[in-house]
Scaffold this active site. Structure first.
Site, PDB file in Angstrom:
ATOM      1  N   THR A 155       2.436  -3.863  -1.666  1.00  0.00           N
ATOM      2  CA  THR A 155       2.031  -3.957  -3.077  1.00  0.00           C
ATOM      3  C   THR A 155       1.176  -2.725  -3.392  1.00  0.00           C
ATOM      4  O   THR A 155       1.693  -1.690  -3.767  1.00  0.00           O
ATOM      5  CB  THR A 155       1.282  -5.272  -3.374  1.00  0.00           C
ATOM      6  OG1 THR A 155       0.244  -5.473  -2.411  1.00  0.00           O
ATOM      7  CG2 THR A 155       2.234  -6.455  -3.339  1.00  0.00           C
ATOM      8  N   LYS A 181       1.509  -5.480   5.772  1.00  0.00           N
ATOM      9  CA  LYS A 181       1.059  -4.919   4.509  1.00  0.00           C
ATOM     10  C   LYS A 181      -0.348  -5.431   4.246  1.00  0.00           C
ATOM     11  O   LYS A 181      -0.735  -6.537   4.646  1.00  0.00           O
ATOM     12  CB  LYS A 181       1.997  -5.266   3.352  1.00  0.00           C
ATOM     13  CG  LYS A 181       2.101  -6.735   2.977  1.00  0.00           C
ATOM     14  CD  LYS A 181       1.066  -7.266   2.042  1.00  0.00           C
ATOM     15  CE  LYS A 181       0.953  -6.445   0.787  1.00  0.00           C
ATOM     16  NZ  LYS A 181      -0.163  -6.996  -0.093  1.00  0.00           N
ATOM     17  N   THR A 192      -4.339 -11.361   8.382  1.00  0.00           N
ATOM     18  CA  THR A 192      -4.527 -10.317   7.380  1.00  0.00           C
ATOM     19  C   THR A 192      -3.651 -10.628   6.195  1.00  0.00           C
ATOM     20  O   THR A 192      -3.227 -11.752   6.022  1.00  0.00           O
ATOM     21  CB  THR A 192      -4.230  -8.936   7.979  1.00  0.00           C
ATOM     22  OG1 THR A 192      -4.520  -7.958   7.005  1.00  0.00           O
ATOM     23  CG2 THR A 192      -2.806  -8.820   8.438  1.00  0.00           C
ATOM     24  N   GLU A 279      -8.208  -0.049  -0.141  1.00  0.00           N
ATOM     25  CA  GLU A 279      -8.118   0.520  -1.484  1.00  0.00           C
ATOM     26  C   GLU A 279      -9.251   1.507  -1.732  1.00  0.00           C
ATOM     27  O   GLU A 279     -10.430   1.153  -1.697  1.00  0.00           O
ATOM     28  CB  GLU A 279      -8.115  -0.599  -2.518  1.00  0.00           C
ATOM     29  CG  GLU A 279      -6.819  -1.406  -2.472  1.00  0.00           C
ATOM     30  CD  GLU A 279      -6.827  -2.655  -3.306  1.00  0.00           C
ATOM     31  OE1 GLU A 279      -5.725  -3.186  -3.558  1.00  0.00           O
ATOM     32  OE2 GLU A 279      -7.913  -3.116  -3.700  1.00  0.00           O
ATOM     33  N   ASN A 402      -8.560  -1.694  -8.817  1.00  0.00           N
ATOM     34  CA  ASN A 402      -8.690  -3.109  -9.133  1.00  0.00           C
ATOM     35  C   ASN A 402      -9.079  -3.398 -10.572  1.00  0.00           C
ATOM     36  O   ASN A 402      -8.902  -4.522 -11.047  1.00  0.00           O
ATOM     37  CB  ASN A 402      -9.690  -3.752  -8.163  1.00  0.00           C
ATOM     38  CG  ASN A 402      -9.083  -3.923  -6.777  1.00  0.00           C
ATOM     39  OD1 ASN A 402      -8.257  -4.802  -6.562  1.00  0.00           O
ATOM     40  ND2 ASN A 402      -9.476  -3.062  -5.860  1.00  0.00           N
ATOM     41  N   SER A 407      -2.099  -4.428 -14.881  1.00  0.00           N
ATOM     42  CA  SER A 407      -1.400  -3.650 -15.901  1.00  0.00           C
ATOM     43  C   SER A 407      -0.275  -2.834 -15.297  1.00  0.00           C
ATOM     44  O   SER A 407      -0.125  -2.765 -14.099  1.00  0.00           O
ATOM     45  CB  SER A 407      -2.373  -2.740 -16.624  1.00  0.00           C
ATOM     46  OG  SER A 407      -2.977  -1.848 -15.718  1.00  0.00           O
TER      47      SER A 407
END
Length: 407
Positions: A155, A181, A192, A279, A402, A407
């Site tokens: 993702t 992932k 995870t 991230e 985040n 969107s």
């Protein structure tokens, strides 16, 4: 999407596992130009084990996997990317049941031999029409590579993640291939994001579960990106039995220890890859806590340090702010004495016996913090308990990803 600076140079070579095939297709769960549906078919007699999220708001996919793991057998895994299907009530469960029915009918197996995962936005029911379109396509696809499967389950990941190992069991070569992932919403209490391990070894399902539990405790349960446990966290291990080894059913069996060591390495490598794709991450951080009253206490303290936004932002700014480490030790709620603490960055002790090292040279510490792999050592000074936890720094990139995730 910019690839993480901590990413490996290339996707590793993963061996084909006898007794299974991978397929990918596009279901259009999101408006993206990529495949987002993965199907892995396994042969009859494949044993399976799993560890799943401890979230009290787990997705229906997690609940289904829990139910099916009681049988210990698998014939298929289906993974949806772009929609987690979590917190979707009866509609979410109905979508899963529909997919399970179609996959089991396609393969010719019982529904409890099909495992399912979904990952993505929470609170949006999985669209059955798109699932059906994806299934129609994937049932006619040719087998794909491990890299394609690894890319399709992603993702917000910036790179596909895989790991492999081989081991000898009583003269038989056994292969292990794994994909995973995960990038955000990472502090699993058991596993995870989504991770899948495949081997051609012949292993009893109960023993495979025992080994996976042990490997998980030293890997996936020791990582955190942002302290958030997902509704969908799943790690599954599949053993096709095609290697021809004598079935492993306990640690007394020849080759069991060797397989356990290989599984440990695979799980740790995959856990590290998830953190390295955290991230917005720019630094991989290893936190070693020793001298706690016991291992469990050390683990809680290490997680407290790893999850501190102040510690993580200090590392992002390459600031050896050891006071923030002291703060994180103190707030953990575990036995600690400020006058016994020792704190080091890399090989450089910066604080000891309740205060800073008088006249210590900050230059080598600053140099260590400029690297992309940071080590923090904390000795509590109370006992023999020890734990290692891995995390990443906290940068503006995490907020950017985040703040507009939907969107």
């Amino acid at each position: 999407m910019k690839i993480s600076p901590l990413a490996p140079k290339s996707f590793p070579t993963l061996p084909k596992i006898d007794g299974l095939d991978c397929y990918v297709a596009r279901a259009h769960y999101k408006e993206w130009d990529r495949c987002d549906l993965t199907l892995i078919k396994t042969c009859e007699g494949t044993s399976v084990a799993g560890v799943l999220t401890q979230s009290k708001c787990a997705s229906p996919e997690v609940m289904i996997c829990r139910e099916h793991l009681a049988h210990g057998q698998a014939r298929a895994l289906i993974v949806n990317a772009g929609n987690s299907n979590a917190f979707t009530g009866a509609k979410g469960r109905s979508a899963c049941d529909h997919i399970l029915s179609r996959v089991s009918n396609h393969i010719g197996c019982a529904e409890n031999e099909v495992y399912i995962s979904s990952t993505g936005v929470i609170g949006v029911p999985l669209p059955i029409d798109k699932a059906n379109q994806g299934l129609d396509r994937i049932f006619t696809e040719e087998p794909c590579s491990w890299q394609q499967a690894a890319e399709t389950i992603c993702t917000t990941d910036t790179f596909p993640k895989g790991a492999a190992a081989s081991v000898m069991i009583a003269g038989k070569k056994v292969q292990i291939s794994a994909i995973i992932k995960g990038s955000g919403m990472i502090e699993p209490d058991m596993a995870t994001m989504l991770g899948y391990i495949f081997t051609d070894a012949d292993i009893d399902a109960h023993f495979l579960q025992e080994m996976l539990n042990k490997a998980n405790a030293k890997s996936f349960s020791c990582i955190t990106v942002d302290s958030d446990t997902s509704t969908s966290d799943t790690v599954l291990a599949f053993a096709t039995g095609k290697a021809g080894n004598d079935k492993l059913s306990s640690f007394d069996d020849d080759g069991a220890d060797a397989f356990m060591a290989a599984l440990d390495n695979i799980c740790k490598e995959m856990a590290h890859l998830v953190v390295k794709d955290g991230e917005g991450a720019s630094k991989f951080i290893e936190i070693n806590v020793s001298g706690a009253t016991n291992d469990e206490s050390a683990h809680v303290i290490a997680k407290s340090i790893a999850n501190s936004p102040l510690v993580k932002t200090a590392i992002a700014g390459e600031d050896a702010n050891w006071g923030r480490v002291v703060m994180a030790v103190g707030k953990a709620g575990e036995p600690a004495d400020r006058d016994l603490l020792t704190i080091a960055f890399g090989n450089h002790i910066v604080a000891k016996d309740g205060g800073a090292i008088e006249g210590f040279d900050e230059a080598p510490v600053a140099q260590h913090l400029k690297g992309d792999t940071i080590e923090i050592y904390v000795d509590i000074g109370l006992g023999d308990g020890a734990s290692t936890v891995w995390t990443c720094d906290l940068t503006h990139g995490y907020i950017e990803i985040n703040a507009d995730y939907r969107s």
